[in-house]
Design an enzyme around this catalytic site. Structure first.
Site, short mmCIF file in Angstrom:
data_model
loop_
_atom_site.label_atom_id
_atom_site.label_comp_id
_atom_site.label_asym_id
_atom_site.label_seq_id
_atom_site.Cartn_x
_atom_site.Cartn_y
_atom_site.Cartn_z
N HIS A 106 0.83 -1.20 0.00
CA HIS A 106 0.00 0.00 0.00
C HIS A 106 0.87 1.25 0.00
O HIS A 106 1.94 1.29 0.59
CB HIS A 106 -0.91 0.04 1.24
CG HIS A 106 -2.14 -0.79 1.12
ND1 HIS A 106 -3.04 -0.65 0.08
CD2 HIS A 106 -2.65 -1.78 1.93
CE1 HIS A 106 -4.04 -1.50 0.25
NE2 HIS A 106 -3.82 -2.20 1.36
N CYS A 163 0.04 2.81 -4.49
CA CYS A 163 -0.76 4.00 -4.76
C CYS A 163 0.00 5.26 -4.37
O CYS A 163 0.85 5.25 -3.48
CB CYS A 163 -2.07 3.94 -3.98
SG CYS A 163 -3.09 2.51 -4.34
#
Length: 335
Positions: A106, A163
């Site tokens: 992430h 991301c």
């Protein structure tokens, strides 16, 4: 189905030059509500690729961190925040080395309450497995750990598959290709110059306080425009530019040989994908696919262009290349 190592065997780069070190981090956040599926496989694929590229696999040269059942949660290879920073410090600690870093997990953004120079008001981050207690690792900390601390005669090649990764290491120069893979200096550079010109004409004309104030407003807008040139939210921005205030922020530390391919722009998310029956990160897969299809003789720009073309049609994310110093990106990519 042949392994990545077999696929790359004919394209392998012969051993040469300085000592090589590698660090690969894959976090699936196993058992949490934030779970991913492809990050462990990304690390396995990247490890096979580096083996084919003649990176050594001994413990003093390669570190792998995963939150899987084979890794001790109390040991140094568990990808919590403390261990990740320690491993990054290890990676760039020696002079005269060629270093490779791959992160799949992430990425996030948190309010920029420390430096206050980000035009978005947000810091890009990577997310360790213990982020709920330790917090996320900010872009400034990553830069100081990986770039500032690295000896100047060493080099670092980074792939961030996460991301909001565009500025995750705060490198000052950013390249993006357009949808057709073309290189451009950004049409909005001309827009910024036009703003400055219009502002100067209004201020110099001095026909009244309203004109002067309007000119000052335009000039302030142009300044803000250039500061955020490569990190705007519009979907059609591409080209080579200087990112945020990073060049000024890190001017005194001098240039380093750092090249980073990231999964997407600051304002985008990176895909966790199922490709050929395997869960992988889209950016990691596309980078390796570009090497498999086009070989290791590509330039930095060609790798980025080919990576985007491979992603295009499958995913909306726009990968980008960030560098620490102005460079000729038409040179062959060095791993």
């Amino acid at each position: 189905m042949p392994s990545y190592e077999e696929e790359y065997e004919e394209r392998a780069i012969p051993p040469r030059g300085p000592r090589r070190k590698s660090l690969m981090i894959g976090i699936n956040y196993v058992g949490s509500q934030h779970a991913l599926q492809g990050c462990h496989q990304d690390v396995s694929n990247m490890q096979e690729f580096l083996t084919a590229m003649n990176y050594p696999t001994d413990q003093r040269s390669q570190v792998i961190m995963r939150d899987d059942s084979r890794t001790d949660p109390r040991g140094p290879f568990w990808p919590n925040g403390h261990n990740i920073i320690a491993a990054m410090q290890w990676l760039v600690s020696e002079p005269g080395t060629t270093n490779f870093l791959h992160y799949s997990g992430h990425g996030g953004q948190v309010p920029d309450d420390e430096d206050n120079y980000r035009s978005t008001g947000l810091d890009d981050t990577i997310v360790p497995v213990d982020f709920e207690t330790r917090g996320q690792i900010r872009s400034g900390e990553l830069h100081h750990t990986l770039v500032t601390a690295m000896p100047r005669n060493s080099s670092l090649f980074i792939i961030f598959d996460c991301c909001h990764s565009g500025s995750a290491v705060e490198l000052p120069y950013v390249y993006r290709s357009d949808s057709e893979g073309n290189v451009s200096m950004l049409s909005n550079v001309k827009m910024g110059i036009q703003l400055v010109s219009e502002a100067s004409n209004l201020i110099q004309g001095g026909y009244g306080m309203n004109s002067i104030r309007e000119g000052e407003h335009l000039l302030a807008g142009a300044t803000s425009f250039f500061r955020s040139l490569t990190h705007r939210e519009e979907q059609d921005q591409y080209g080579l530019g200087q990112a945020e205030g990073f060049a000024e922020e890190y001017r005194d530390e001098g240039p380093r040989s750092v090249f980073m391919y990231s999964g997407c722009r600051d304002d985008q998310t990176s895909a966790d994908a199922a490709i050929a029956g395997s869960h992988v990160g889209a950016m990691s897969w596309a980078f390796l696919e570009s090497i498999k299809q086009f070989g290791t003789g590509q330039s930095y720009l060609q790798v980025l262009q080919n990576t985007r073309q491979i992603l295009q049609g499958r995913y909306t994310q726009v990968p980008q290349l960030s560098v620490d110093a102005e460079s000729d990106l038409n040179y062959r990519m060095m791993l």
